[in-house]
Design a protein around this motif. Structure first.
Motif, PDB file in Angstrom:
ATOM      1  N   ASP A  81      -3.725  52.591 -42.346  1.00 22.77           N
ATOM      2  CA  ASP A  81      -3.886  51.212 -41.931  1.00 22.77           C
ATOM      3  C   ASP A  81      -2.855  50.359 -42.673  1.00 22.77           C
ATOM      4  O   ASP A  81      -3.105  49.844 -43.763  1.00 22.77           O
ATOM      5  CB  ASP A  81      -5.306  50.722 -42.219  1.00 22.77           C
ATOM      6  CG  ASP A  81      -5.572  49.350 -41.641  1.00 22.77           C
ATOM      7  OD1 ASP A  81      -4.609  48.695 -41.188  1.00 22.77           O
ATOM      8  OD2 ASP A  81      -6.727  48.929 -41.651  1.00 22.77           O
ATOM      9  N   LYS A  82      -1.693  50.220 -42.059  1.00 21.99           N
ATOM     10  CA  LYS A  82      -0.558  49.564 -42.703  1.00 21.99           C
ATOM     11  C   LYS A  82      -0.821  48.084 -42.978  1.00 21.99           C
ATOM     12  O   LYS A  82      -0.411  47.563 -44.007  1.00 21.99           O
ATOM     13  CB  LYS A  82       0.682  49.729 -41.821  1.00 21.99           C
ATOM     14  CG  LYS A  82       1.954  49.288 -42.483  1.00 21.99           C
ATOM     15  CD  LYS A  82       3.159  49.655 -41.642  1.00 21.99           C
ATOM     16  CE  LYS A  82       4.435  49.265 -42.336  1.00 21.99           C
ATOM     17  NZ  LYS A  82       5.604  49.691 -41.587  1.00 21.99           N
ATOM     18  N   VAL A  83      -1.514  47.396 -42.091  1.00 28.35           N
ATOM     19  CA  VAL A  83      -1.783  45.971 -42.287  1.00 28.35           C
ATOM     20  C   VAL A  83      -2.585  45.754 -43.565  1.00 28.35           C
ATOM     21  O   VAL A  83      -2.247  44.895 -44.395  1.00 28.35           O
ATOM     22  CB  VAL A  83      -2.511  45.367 -41.066  1.00 28.35           C
ATOM     23  CG1 VAL A  83      -2.946  43.937 -41.343  1.00 28.35           C
ATOM     24  CG2 VAL A  83      -1.632  45.433 -39.830  1.00 28.35           C
ATOM     25  N   CYS A  84      -3.624  46.539 -43.762  1.00 28.91           N
ATOM     26  CA  CYS A  84      -4.441  46.419 -44.986  1.00 28.91           C
ATOM     27  C   CYS A  84      -3.620  46.791 -46.217  1.00 28.91           C
ATOM     28  O   CYS A  84      -3.740  46.141 -47.263  1.00 28.91           O
ATOM     29  CB  CYS A  84      -5.674  47.301 -44.896  1.00 28.91           C
ATOM     30  SG  CYS A  84      -6.909  46.703 -43.729  1.00 28.91           S
ATOM     31  N   ILE A  86      -0.403  46.485 -46.639  1.00 25.54           N
ATOM     32  CA  ILE A  86       0.547  45.407 -46.929  1.00 25.54           C
ATOM     33  C   ILE A  86      -0.162  44.240 -47.609  1.00 25.54           C
ATOM     34  O   ILE A  86       0.356  43.660 -48.566  1.00 25.54           O
ATOM     35  CB  ILE A  86       1.281  44.963 -45.651  1.00 25.54           C
ATOM     36  CG1 ILE A  86       2.275  46.052 -45.230  1.00 25.54           C
ATOM     37  CG2 ILE A  86       1.989  43.622 -45.853  1.00 25.54           C
ATOM     38  CD1 ILE A  86       2.938  45.819 -43.893  1.00 25.54           C
ATOM     39  N   GLU A  87      -1.365  43.917 -47.163  1.00 23.70           N
ATOM     40  CA  GLU A  87      -2.114  42.821 -47.788  1.00 23.70           C
ATOM     41  C   GLU A  87      -2.477  43.157 -49.234  1.00 23.70           C
ATOM     42  O   GLU A  87      -2.403  42.298 -50.118  1.00 23.70           O
ATOM     43  CB  GLU A  87      -3.360  42.477 -46.970  1.00 23.70           C
ATOM     44  CG  GLU A  87      -3.062  41.693 -45.724  1.00 23.70           C
ATOM     45  CD  GLU A  87      -2.241  40.439 -45.993  1.00 23.70           C
ATOM     46  OE1 GLU A  87      -2.590  39.654 -46.904  1.00 23.70           O
ATOM     47  OE2 GLU A  87      -1.223  40.241 -45.300  1.00 23.70           O
ATOM     48  N   GLU A  88      -2.863  44.393 -49.482  1.00 17.15           N
ATOM     49  CA  GLU A  88      -3.183  44.799 -50.848  1.00 17.15           C
ATOM     50  C   GLU A  88      -1.924  44.738 -51.718  1.00 17.15           C
ATOM     51  O   GLU A  88      -1.965  44.260 -52.852  1.00 17.15           O
ATOM     52  CB  GLU A  88      -3.763  46.214 -50.870  1.00 17.15           C
ATOM     53  CG  GLU A  88      -4.088  46.686 -52.263  1.00 17.15           C
ATOM     54  CD  GLU A  88      -4.585  48.120 -52.317  1.00 17.15           C
ATOM     55  OE1 GLU A  88      -4.953  48.545 -53.428  1.00 17.15           O
ATOM     56  OE2 GLU A  88      -4.596  48.812 -51.280  1.00 17.15           O
ATOM     57  N   ARG A  90       0.646  42.829 -51.235  1.00 17.74           N
ATOM     58  CA  ARG A  90       0.948  41.408 -51.439  1.00 17.74           C
ATOM     59  C   ARG A  90       0.123  40.832 -52.593  1.00 17.74           C
ATOM     60  O   ARG A  90       0.648  40.132 -53.469  1.00 17.74           O
ATOM     61  CB  ARG A  90       0.681  40.623 -50.162  1.00 17.74           C
ATOM     62  CG  ARG A  90       1.003  39.126 -50.268  1.00 17.74           C
ATOM     63  CD  ARG A  90       0.620  38.358 -49.006  1.00 17.74           C
ATOM     64  NE  ARG A  90       1.010  38.991 -47.770  1.00 17.74           N
ATOM     65  CZ  ARG A  90       2.238  38.904 -47.211  1.00 17.74           C
ATOM     66  NH1 ARG A  90       3.167  38.202 -47.817  1.00 17.74           N
ATOM     67  NH2 ARG A  90       2.484  39.511 -46.077  1.00 17.74           N
ATOM     68  N   ARG A  91      -1.172  41.143 -52.636  1.00 19.89           N
ATOM     69  CA  ARG A  91      -2.036  40.642 -53.711  1.00 19.89           C
ATOM     70  C   ARG A  91      -1.559  41.144 -55.072  1.00 19.89           C
ATOM     71  O   ARG A  91      -1.483  40.381 -56.046  1.00 19.89           O
ATOM     72  CB  ARG A  91      -3.485  41.068 -53.479  1.00 19.89           C
ATOM     73  CG  ARG A  91      -4.208  40.311 -52.401  1.00 19.89           C
ATOM     74  CD  ARG A  91      -5.703  40.608 -52.391  1.00 19.89           C
ATOM     75  NE  ARG A  91      -6.033  42.017 -52.305  1.00 19.89           N
ATOM     76  CZ  ARG A  91      -6.161  42.711 -51.169  1.00 19.89           C
ATOM     77  NH1 ARG A  91      -5.985  42.106 -50.017  1.00 19.89           N
ATOM     78  NH2 ARG A  91      -6.477  43.990 -51.189  1.00 19.89           N
ATOM     79  N   ASN A  92      -1.230  42.426 -55.136  1.00 17.11           N
ATOM     80  CA  ASN A  92      -0.793  43.007 -56.405  1.00 17.11           C
ATOM     81  C   ASN A  92       0.562  42.466 -56.840  1.00 17.11           C
ATOM     82  O   ASN A  92       0.785  42.207 -58.023  1.00 17.11           O
ATOM     83  CB  ASN A  92      -0.753  44.528 -56.309  1.00 17.11           C
ATOM     84  CG  ASN A  92      -2.129  45.136 -56.177  1.00 17.11           C
ATOM     85  OD1 ASN A  92      -3.110  44.589 -56.661  1.00 17.11           O
ATOM     86  ND2 ASN A  92      -2.220  46.267 -55.504  1.00 17.11           N
ATOM     87  N   ARG A  94       1.924  39.560 -56.113  1.00 21.85           N
ATOM     88  CA  ARG A  94       1.862  38.146 -56.512  1.00 21.85           C
ATOM     89  C   ARG A  94       1.725  38.017 -58.028  1.00 21.85           C
ATOM     90  O   ARG A  94       2.458  37.264 -58.670  1.00 21.85           O
ATOM     91  CB  ARG A  94       0.700  37.441 -55.833  1.00 21.85           C
ATOM     92  CG  ARG A  94       0.946  37.062 -54.419  1.00 21.85           C
ATOM     93  CD  ARG A  94      -0.207  36.178 -53.908  1.00 21.85           C
ATOM     94  NE  ARG A  94      -0.123  36.006 -52.492  1.00 21.85           N
ATOM     95  CZ  ARG A  94       0.694  35.161 -51.877  1.00 21.85           C
ATOM     96  NH1 ARG A  94       1.511  34.421 -52.580  1.00 21.85           N
ATOM     97  NH2 ARG A  94       0.707  35.064 -50.568  1.00 21.85           N
TER      98      ARG A  94
END
Length: 124
Positions: A81-84, A86-88, A90-92, A94
C-alpha cells in the motif's frame, strides 16, 4: 537469523528488533514468504523476554511487513500500500528534517544523504 540487540541503547528493544527485520528485508536477507523464528525461539536466542518479541512482531504486522499464520507464525508478507507508506514516510521525515535544520544541515546535504542511503539499498 542474526540479530544484534544493544542493551545499552535508549531505543526500545522491540524497536531495535523491528528495525533489524526491516533492514533485513531491504538488504534481501529476508524474502516474501520467509518464516521468522517463533517468539519463544527468537527470545531465547537473543536473551530477551518473549513479550518483547511478540510486541515487535505485532508492530511489524501493523506496519505491513509480516502476517501472522496460526501454523507457521510470523511470515514476511509485504503490504504494498504505497499511499500509506508515503504518508508514514512523510510523518517520519518531517521530524528528521526539522532536527536537521536545527543543526544547520542544508537542503543539499539532506538530499545528498538521502541519495547515498537510497543507493546503498538498491546498489545502483
Amino acid at each position: 537469523m542474526f540479530v544484534s540487540i544493544d542493551f545499552n541503547s535508549d531505543e526500545a528493544i522491540y524497536l531495535q528488533l523491528c528495525n533489524q527485520i526491516i533492514l533485513g528485508i531491504v538488504m534481501e536477507e529476508f524474502h516474501e514468504g520467509d518464516v521468522l523464528p517463533s517468539v519463544r525461539q527468537l527470545a531465547d536466542n537473543i536473551g530477551i523476554n518473549m513479550h518483547t518479541v511478540n510486541k515487535a512482531y505485532t508492530v511489524l504486522k501493523q506496519e505491513g511487513f509480516v502476517k501472522i499464520d496460526r501454523r507457521k507464525g510470523a511470515v514476511i508478507s509485504l503490504d504494498v500500500d504505497k499511499v500509506c507508506a508515503i504518508e508514514e514516510l512523510r510523518r517520519n521525515l518531517r521530524l528528521m528534517i526539522a532536527k536537521a535544520i536545527c543543526k544547520n544541515i542544508t537542503r543539499e546535504e539532506i538530499h545528498e544523504l538521502v541519495d547515498q542511503i537510497f543507493l546503498e539499498y538498491l546498489g545502483d
